[in-house]
Scaffold this active site. Structure first.
Site, mmCIF file in Angstrom:
data_model
loop_
_atom_site.group_PDB
_atom_site.id
_atom_site.type_symbol
_atom_site.label_atom_id
_atom_site.label_comp_id
_atom_site.label_asym_id
_atom_site.label_seq_id
_atom_site.Cartn_x
_atom_site.Cartn_y
_atom_site.Cartn_z
ATOM 1 N N CYS A 1 0.925 -0.934 0.089
ATOM 2 C CA CYS A 1 -0.135 0.204 0.133
ATOM 3 C C CYS A 1 0.870 1.082 -0.053
ATOM 4 O O CYS A 1 1.708 1.659 1.077
ATOM 5 C CB CYS A 1 -1.008 0.027 1.092
ATOM 6 S SG CYS A 1 -2.062 1.451 1.319
ATOM 7 N N CYS B 1 -15.755 0.843 8.239
ATOM 8 C CA CYS B 1 -15.481 -0.275 7.368
ATOM 9 C C CYS B 1 -15.743 -1.555 8.234
ATOM 10 O O CYS B 1 -15.712 -1.404 9.377
ATOM 11 C CB CYS B 1 -13.815 -0.401 7.074
ATOM 12 S SG CYS B 1 -13.628 0.566 5.523
ATOM 13 N N CYS C 1 -0.350 3.926 2.925
ATOM 14 C CA CYS C 1 -0.109 3.621 4.249
ATOM 15 C C CYS C 1 1.264 3.187 4.222
ATOM 16 O O CYS C 1 1.659 3.284 5.623
ATOM 17 C CB CYS C 1 -1.211 2.568 4.641
ATOM 18 S SG CYS C 1 -2.733 2.960 4.833
ATOM 19 N N HIS D 1 -7.135 -1.498 1.313
ATOM 20 C CA HIS D 1 -6.903 -0.108 1.503
ATOM 21 C C HIS D 1 -8.353 0.440 1.277
ATOM 22 O O HIS D 1 -9.068 0.243 0.356
ATOM 23 C CB HIS D 1 -5.990 0.803 0.929
ATOM 24 C CG HIS D 1 -6.012 2.252 1.286
ATOM 25 N ND1 HIS D 1 -5.181 2.500 2.399
ATOM 26 C CD2 HIS D 1 -6.459 3.096 0.789
ATOM 27 C CE1 HIS D 1 -5.265 3.990 2.404
ATOM 28 N NE2 HIS D 1 -6.197 4.471 1.480
ATOM 29 N N HIS E 1 -17.062 -1.516 2.814
ATOM 30 C CA HIS E 1 -17.125 -0.119 3.720
ATOM 31 C C HIS E 1 -18.748 0.163 3.588
ATOM 32 O O HIS E 1 -19.374 0.300 2.539
ATOM 33 C CB HIS E 1 -16.550 1.038 2.957
ATOM 34 C CG HIS E 1 -16.839 2.446 3.499
ATOM 35 N ND1 HIS E 1 -16.015 2.704 4.846
ATOM 36 C CD2 HIS E 1 -17.674 3.349 3.536
ATOM 37 C CE1 HIS E 1 -16.355 3.955 5.067
ATOM 38 N NE2 HIS E 1 -17.380 4.309 4.383
ATOM 39 N N CYS E 2 -19.306 0.195 4.752
ATOM 40 C CA CYS E 2 -21.019 0.319 4.845
ATOM 41 C C CYS E 2 -21.115 1.615 5.044
ATOM 42 O O CYS E 2 -20.762 2.434 6.093
ATOM 43 C CB CYS E 2 -21.370 -0.754 5.969
ATOM 44 S SG CYS E 2 -23.156 -0.637 6.199
ATOM 45 N N CYS F 1 -12.002 5.372 4.489
ATOM 46 C CA CYS F 1 -11.538 5.504 5.881
ATOM 47 C C CYS F 1 -9.962 6.075 5.945
ATOM 48 O O CYS F 1 -9.562 6.301 6.716
ATOM 49 C CB CYS F 1 -11.699 4.313 6.532
ATOM 50 S SG CYS F 1 -13.331 3.629 7.029
ATOM 51 N N SER G 1 -10.649 3.578 0.771
ATOM 52 C CA SER G 1 -10.537 5.012 0.237
ATOM 53 C C SER G 1 -11.422 6.041 1.291
ATOM 54 O O SER G 1 -10.978 7.296 1.381
ATOM 55 C CB SER G 1 -10.687 5.428 -1.270
ATOM 56 O OG SER G 1 -12.164 4.711 -1.451
ATOM 57 N N LYS H 1 0.886 -5.595 2.805
ATOM 58 C CA LYS H 1 -0.720 -5.873 2.761
ATOM 59 C C LYS H 1 -0.776 -7.220 3.479
ATOM 60 O O LYS H 1 -0.309 -8.157 2.572
ATOM 61 C CB LYS H 1 -1.734 -5.557 1.814
ATOM 62 C CG LYS H 1 -1.598 -4.123 1.469
ATOM 63 C CD LYS H 1 -2.746 -3.985 0.170
ATOM 64 C CE LYS H 1 -2.771 -2.691 -0.193
ATOM 65 N NZ LYS H 1 -4.038 -2.441 -1.409
#
Length: 377
Positions: free
Chosen positions: A191, A225, A194, A204, A218-219, A208, A206, A198
């Site tokens: 990544c 996430c 970050c 990753h 991601h909800c 968060c 985007s 990984k």
């Protein structure tokens, strides 16, 4: 304030809109059920016993639903740690790969390891009294597992423009890490945002702006996430919301029918009761499908991202096979097979058997600029 920072603040502020909407719907459902249904409608008609039973059951499901939703929203999904270690000694725990391979043996020896994040590649908490013979001091540090590059490796990686040499730096750092998943190009997943290697099933986000361990998705309804640390709370949230909607819909149904058939006088509670039944039924149907899907994922030990990647790869593979077979057939097909007849039927069955033997009862039409093929059993 920098434009990027301002944009991130606006994005995070807008992300709370769905959460506030859910909070508004839940607060209204509480008012409609407790006040308008139980207090005004049932108690007003002399059904005090039923109202008490409804209130007890409602508050039980309501508290569990709110608690699970709160934990899903405000629990961090977990990110790869910068540095952790594995305890080893006396040929008992020599490395993470050994630990993963001999997990059944360790369990048979009654050695219980409290793994906070098993898939990170490190153990964060161990009970020395009940797990390790001789206590914690008898078990020296053996292996350090880091997913972040060291200062020297990071400096060399940033100064290097050759991708092969960059991959060589990553492979040298990741050779002791429990990583088996590579990118589509068979390279170490790294990544750039970050600046970490990984772990498996880490991605990753985007929204968060962090790497999430065992990321599912991601909800937007929880503005968070769904990953390793809060996936349990997400499943509980779906379960309790399902039970909450089911309880509300079943208990409101009797009054809903009476209001609908005008057996009860039209008051302010009529609108709340009717709307409460429709909303609870609608949410029950939608949440039921989502909960069933995630139960299936848990049974398969998959995440939503993994399932999507597998589905896309299967579709791409199917399309590649189909295009190859049809291209070869088009180039090698005699002209006399353009007419309808026994030869074309035989050719259709041959191509169908090559593509997929399980499609004999289906009809597949492939049209090109030169001819049309009907593949039927």
């Amino acid at each position: 304030m920098a434009p990027w920072t301002f944009w991130r603040c606006c994005q995070r502020t807008v992300g709370w809109v769905p959460v506030l909407f859910i909070a508004f719907v839940v607060a209204w459902s509480y008012y409609a059920y407790v006040v308008e249904l139980c207090v005004v409608t049932l108690s007003g008609n002399g059904e005090n016993g039923k109202a008490v039973v409804y209130l007890v059951g409602f508050h039980l499901f309501f508290v569990m639903f709110v608690w699970s939703y709160w934990m899903t929203v405000f629990t961090s999904p977990a990110s790869p740690s910068k540095e952790r270690c594995i305890l080893s000694g006396k040929n008992f725990l020599t490395s993470y790969s050994f630990l993963k391979r001999e997990w059944a043996v360790l369990q048979s020896r009654k050695v219980f390891l409290y793994l906070q994040v098993f898939e990170r590649g490190w153990i964060s908490e161990m009970s020395a009294d009940s797990c390790l013979p001789g206590g914690l001091d008898k078990w020296p540090l053996k292996t350090r597992l880091k997913f972040y590059l060291s200062s020297s490796d990071k400096e060399r990686y940033e100064k290097e423009f050759n991708q092969e040499r960059q991959q060589e730096i990553l492979r040298r750092t990741a050779r002791d890490l429990p990583i088996s998943t590579l990118s589509a190009a068979r390279t170490i997943r790294y990544c750039e945002r970050c600046q970490l290697i990984k772990p498996d099933r880490a991605h990753h986000c985007s929204a968060c702006d962090i790497c999430v361990l065992k990321m599912d998705h991601h909800c937007p309804w929880v503005n968070n996430c769904v990953g390793f640390s809060n996936y349990k709370f997400f499943l509980l949230f779906l379960l309790y919301s399902l039970l909450y909607c089911l309880f509300v819909a079943t208990t409101v149904l009797q009054c809903f029918i009476k209001f609908w058939t005008n057996e009860l006088s039209a008051t302010r509670a009529k609108f709340h009761v009717l709307f409460l039944f429709f909303v609870s039924t609608m949410f029950f149907i939608s949440v039921l499908s989502l909960f069933s899907y995630h139960c299936w994922l848990v049974g398969k030990n998959r995440t939503t991202i993994v399932w999507v990647m597998v589905a896309v790869s299967q579709l791409a593979w199917w399309g590649w096979i189909q295009s190859k077979l049809l291209f070869q057939t088009k180039t090698n097909m005699p002209e006399d097979l353009n007419c309808r007849g026994k030869k074309q039927k035989t050719w259709e069955m041959t191509v169908l058997a090559q593509i997929n033997p399980f499609l004999s009862n289906h009809l597949v039409n492939q049209k090109t600029g030169y001819w049309t093929v009907s593949l039927s059993g």
